[in-house]
Design a protein around this motif. Structure first.
Motif, PDB file in Angstrom:
ATOM      1  N   ASN A  13      -1.454   3.540  13.621  1.00 59.26           N
ATOM      2  CA  ASN A  13      -0.790   2.536  14.447  1.00 59.26           C
ATOM      3  C   ASN A  13       0.014   1.657  13.512  1.00 59.26           C
ATOM      4  OD1 ASN A  13      -3.780   2.978  15.475  1.00 59.26           O
ATOM      5  ND2 ASN A  13      -2.457   2.680  17.245  1.00 59.26           N
ATOM      6  N   LEU A  16      -0.613  -2.675  16.346  1.00 60.79           N
ATOM      7  CA  LEU A  16      -1.687  -2.576  17.351  1.00 60.79           C
ATOM      8  C   LEU A  16      -2.037  -3.988  17.775  1.00 60.79           C
ATOM      9  CD1 LEU A  16      -4.984  -0.452  17.044  1.00 60.79           C
ATOM     10  CD2 LEU A  16      -4.730  -2.451  18.486  1.00 60.79           C
ATOM     11  N   MET A  33       2.587   3.862  18.069  1.00 56.43           N
ATOM     12  CA  MET A  33       1.812   4.981  17.521  1.00 56.43           C
ATOM     13  C   MET A  33       2.743   5.895  16.731  1.00 56.43           C
ATOM     14  SD  MET A  33      -1.033   4.561  19.517  1.00 56.43           S
ATOM     15  CE  MET A  33      -1.863   6.084  19.907  1.00 56.43           C
TER      16      MET A  33
END
Ligand code: ATP
Length: 296
Positions: A13, A16, A33
């Protein structure tokens, strides 16, 4: 007889963030992502029942394996399929924050679709994937994506420009549920600039992309496992400017714009207890080539 071979890629990630805790107990997330070229090798061929084999002592070979559960879901929709033999060679570390299990599950859906010529639509496969876990649908979309909701609402993003990663995995695993349970959103940064991050992806601005990494789960994992905090600090002292934990950890990664820099940095890490991986970001072209079919 035919078999399919799939490279089941890991993800990190780059951003995040958790916005709030929802009434259903899940966190509303906002994540960028990115798939990377660290992958498990999966072979799938027709068999008289569903049979999963892996070479990793911590990964179950029975119904607890997400790949097994994925095969079961496909079989439920297409009962004429007797079974499949799924062989998984693990290279992605387990309980590492790199979503190896989720990736394997998505690969099995994709692989069985090809092996049996099922012609499932993207929507049908995504629906199946969402039943298996929040991170599974991502692996059926694009190599770079924005994930919202529980992680299942996906928007394709422009391919990330080529970046190099040195991933470092401490000698223990982390349970994602524990990390979310201990997350206190009081520590949330009010401005995470996800829109600016997406713009930087569109412009291929490597400088912004490497500098503006963010993972709110660090506030939980680093408290639960101070070893991860100390590891991050050590990597920074060794000269890595941009270091972030992936997912719920404990793997941390340092980002570099050139292979040479990343390679030189990885050679400096000499602690035996740490697993070190050199990887790069995957683009759309490579992603399409991850699955191949052979006659056997
Ligand atoms: P996430 O960030 O999605 O939680 P992770 O990298 O932290 O992923 P995984 O490596 O995917 O965690 O594995 C988490 C658990 O799932 C492990 O305890 C493992 O035994 C189980 N598991 C089930 N199927 C698989 C699989 N095919 N590969 C790896 N782990 C699996």
């Amino acid at each position: 007889m035919k078999e399919v071979k799939i490279k089941s890629y890991a993800k990190v990630n780059l951003v995040l963030d958790c916005l709030y805790k929802r009434p259903d107990g899940y966190h509303e997330v906002e994540m960028i992502m990115q798939t990377i070229n660290l992958f498990d090798k999966i072979n799938i061929k027709p068999y008289k029942e569903i049979n999963v084999r892996t070479d990793h002592p911590l990964v179950p070979n029975d119904q607890r394996n997400l790949a097994y559960q994925a095969a079961l879901l496909v079989q439920k929709k297409y009962p004429e399929i007797k079974g499949v033999e799924i062989n998984i060679e693990k290279f992605i570390p387990v309980e590492a924050g790199l979503a190896g299990g989720s990736s394997n599950a998505a690969s099995v859906i994709l692989g069985m679709n090809k092996l049996f010529g099922l012609s499932m639509t993207q929507g049908e496969m995504l629906e199946m994937a969402a039943k298996l876990g929040s991170d599974v649908p991502f692996f059926l979309t694009s190599p770079t994506a924005l994930a919202q909701g529980r992680g299942e609402k996906l928007t394709q993003l422009k391919d990330c420009p080529l970046l190099w990663l040195v991933l470092v995995k401490p000698p223990f695993g982390v349970k994602t549920s524990e990390v979310y349970q201990n997350l206190n959103l009081i520590h949330r940064k009010s401005q995470t600039n996800i829109k600016k991050y997406i713009k930087a992806l569109e412009e291929g601005d490597k400088d912004y992309l490497t500098k503006m990494l963010y993972n709110i789960l660090e506030t939980s994992t680093l408290k639960l496992y101070p070893e991860v905090y100390h590891l991050k600090e050590r990597l920074k002292k060794m000269g890595a400017k941009n270091v972030l934990m992936s997912g719920s950890g404990p793997t941390v990664f340092a980002l570099f714009s050139s292979q040479e820099e990343a390679q030189n940095f990885s050679l400096k890490i000499k602690e035996e207890a740490l697993q070190v991986f050199l990887a790069c970001t995957i683009d759309g072209k490579l992603y399409k080539e991850r699955i191949e079919e052979n006659a056997i």
